[in-house]
Design an enzyme around this catalytic site. Sequence first.
Site, PDB file in Angstrom:
ATOM      1  N   CYS A   4     -23.218   1.239  69.260  1.00 23.67           N
ATOM      2  CA  CYS A   4     -24.470   0.511  69.041  1.00 23.67           C
ATOM      3  C   CYS A   4     -24.410  -0.214  67.694  1.00 23.67           C
ATOM      4  O   CYS A   4     -24.190   0.417  66.651  1.00 23.67           O
ATOM      5  CB  CYS A   4     -25.648   1.483  69.078  1.00 23.67           C
ATOM      6  SG  CYS A   4     -27.193   0.735  68.541  1.00 23.67           S
ATOM      7  N   CYS A   7     -26.949   1.181  65.131  1.00 22.59           N
ATOM      8  CA  CYS A   7     -26.531   2.506  64.625  1.00 22.59           C
ATOM      9  C   CYS A   7     -25.417   2.332  63.588  1.00 22.59           C
ATOM     10  O   CYS A   7     -25.405   3.033  62.566  1.00 22.59           O
ATOM     11  CB  CYS A   7     -26.071   3.400  65.766  1.00 22.59           C
ATOM     12  SG  CYS A   7     -27.417   4.142  66.723  1.00 22.59           S
ATOM     13  N   ASP A  30     -32.577 -10.205  59.143  1.00 21.21           N
ATOM     14  CA  ASP A  30     -31.928 -10.711  60.355  1.00 21.21           C
ATOM     15  C   ASP A  30     -30.839 -11.705  59.966  1.00 21.21           C
ATOM     16  O   ASP A  30     -31.034 -12.543  59.071  1.00 21.21           O
ATOM     17  CB  ASP A  30     -32.964 -11.367  61.276  1.00 21.21           C
ATOM     18  CG  ASP A  30     -32.453 -11.536  62.687  1.00 21.21           C
ATOM     19  OD1 ASP A  30     -32.950 -10.831  63.584  1.00 21.21           O
ATOM     20  OD2 ASP A  30     -31.541 -12.365  62.897  1.00 21.21           O
ATOM     21  N   HIS A  46     -31.587   6.644  67.667  1.00 21.60           N
ATOM     22  CA  HIS A  46     -31.229   5.649  68.678  1.00 21.60           C
ATOM     23  C   HIS A  46     -32.148   5.785  69.883  1.00 21.60           C
ATOM     24  O   HIS A  46     -32.053   6.741  70.655  1.00 21.60           O
ATOM     25  CB  HIS A  46     -29.767   5.777  69.129  1.00 21.60           C
ATOM     26  CG  HIS A  46     -29.416   4.761  70.175  1.00 21.60           C
ATOM     27  ND1 HIS A  46     -28.945   3.502  69.856  1.00 21.60           N
ATOM     28  CD2 HIS A  46     -29.547   4.785  71.513  1.00 21.60           C
ATOM     29  CE1 HIS A  46     -28.782   2.808  70.973  1.00 21.60           C
ATOM     30  NE2 HIS A  46     -29.131   3.574  71.990  1.00 21.60           N
ATOM     31  N   ASN A  86     -38.963  -7.317  71.469  1.00 20.45           N
ATOM     32  CA  ASN A  86     -38.451  -7.787  72.750  1.00 20.45           C
ATOM     33  C   ASN A  86     -37.934  -6.578  73.511  1.00 20.45           C
ATOM     34  O   ASN A  86     -37.181  -5.770  72.948  1.00 20.45           O
ATOM     35  CB  ASN A  86     -37.315  -8.790  72.530  1.00 20.45           C
ATOM     36  CG  ASN A  86     -37.776 -10.011  71.757  1.00 20.45           C
ATOM     37  OD1 ASN A  86     -38.880 -10.517  71.981  1.00 20.45           O
ATOM     38  ND2 ASN A  86     -36.951 -10.494  70.839  1.00 20.45           N
ATOM     39  N   GLY A  92     -36.017 -10.558  76.590  1.00 22.87           N
ATOM     40  CA  GLY A  92     -35.111 -11.250  75.681  1.00 22.87           C
ATOM     41  C   GLY A  92     -34.428 -10.347  74.675  1.00 22.87           C
ATOM     42  O   GLY A  92     -33.871 -10.821  73.682  1.00 22.87           O
ATOM     43  N   HIS A  97     -31.155  -1.301  70.775  1.00 18.33           N
ATOM     44  CA  HIS A  97     -31.633  -0.240  69.875  1.00 18.33           C
ATOM     45  C   HIS A  97     -33.003  -0.737  69.431  1.00 18.33           C
ATOM     46  O   HIS A  97     -33.097  -1.812  68.819  1.00 18.33           O
ATOM     47  CB  HIS A  97     -30.653  -0.055  68.704  1.00 18.33           C
ATOM     48  CG  HIS A  97     -31.036   0.996  67.707  1.00 18.33           C
ATOM     49  ND1 HIS A  97     -30.139   1.966  67.257  1.00 18.33           N
ATOM     50  CD2 HIS A  97     -32.200   1.220  67.049  1.00 18.33           C
ATOM     51  CE1 HIS A  97     -30.762   2.744  66.374  1.00 18.33           C
ATOM     52  NE2 HIS A  97     -32.004   2.307  66.218  1.00 18.33           N
ATOM     53  N   HIS A  99     -36.205  -2.115  67.981  1.00 23.94           N
ATOM     54  CA  HIS A  99     -36.429  -2.727  66.674  1.00 23.94           C
ATOM     55  C   HIS A  99     -37.637  -3.642  66.738  1.00 23.94           C
ATOM     56  O   HIS A  99     -38.001  -4.162  67.806  1.00 23.94           O
ATOM     57  CB  HIS A  99     -35.197  -3.512  66.203  1.00 23.94           C
ATOM     58  CG  HIS A  99     -34.712  -4.532  67.183  1.00 23.94           C
ATOM     59  ND1 HIS A  99     -33.917  -4.211  68.262  1.00 23.94           N
ATOM     60  CD2 HIS A  99     -34.917  -5.876  67.258  1.00 23.94           C
ATOM     61  CE1 HIS A  99     -33.650  -5.302  68.960  1.00 23.94           C
ATOM     62  NE2 HIS A  99     -34.246  -6.339  68.366  1.00 23.94           N
ATOM     63  N   HIS A 101     -39.247  -7.068  64.920  1.00 19.39           N
ATOM     64  CA  HIS A 101     -39.022  -8.229  64.065  1.00 19.39           C
ATOM     65  C   HIS A 101     -40.269  -8.407  63.197  1.00 19.39           C
ATOM     66  O   HIS A 101     -41.378  -8.591  63.725  1.00 19.39           O
ATOM     67  CB  HIS A 101     -38.837  -9.496  64.908  1.00 19.39           C
ATOM     68  CG  HIS A 101     -37.651  -9.466  65.823  1.00 19.39           C
ATOM     69  ND1 HIS A 101     -36.474 -10.132  65.541  1.00 19.39           N
ATOM     70  CD2 HIS A 101     -37.451  -8.849  67.018  1.00 19.39           C
ATOM     71  CE1 HIS A 101     -35.616  -9.944  66.539  1.00 19.39           C
ATOM     72  NE2 HIS A 101     -36.187  -9.167  67.440  1.00 19.39           N
TER      73      HIS A 101
END
Length: 113
Positions: A4, A7, A30, A46, A86, A92, A97, A99, A101
């Site tokens: 991952c 990870c 990002d 995870h 997403n 999308g 994992h 997350h 934004h």
Amino acid sequence: MDDCLFCKIIAGDIPSTKVYEDDDVFAFRDINPQAPVHILVVPKEHICCAQAVNESNSACVARCFEAIAKIARAEGLDNGYRVVNNCGADGGQTVMHLHFHLLGGMKFSDKMI
Ligand code: 5GP
Ligand code: ZN
């Protein structure tokens, strides 16, 4: 998770621009920013996606949002910001994992909802 990307970033095996870390959360910029501030806020555990959140692991989601408030303050996003998740193919999601934004530093005029 051995295979991952996030990870590996959390473990420090892949470099990132870290902006925040605590026991449960890791946050970094990002690589392909879509706003002047674009930070990925990631639970260290995870969890593949929002669809895998359940009563035994959901505390880390709260931890992520506590971190988001701190990071937004530290980044000077006093006028607001947008948080995006997403989920899955139709959502999308490209990195499996969970997350969030954190996007800011501009006024978002495009609104789906
Ligand atoms: P998703 O499309 O899954 O919601 O978001 C994945 C995000 O991870 C994308 O915005 C993408 O730019 C970012 N990303 C992909 N690979 C890397 C990387 O190696 N480092 C960093 N910092 N961001 C990455
Ligand atoms: Zn992972």
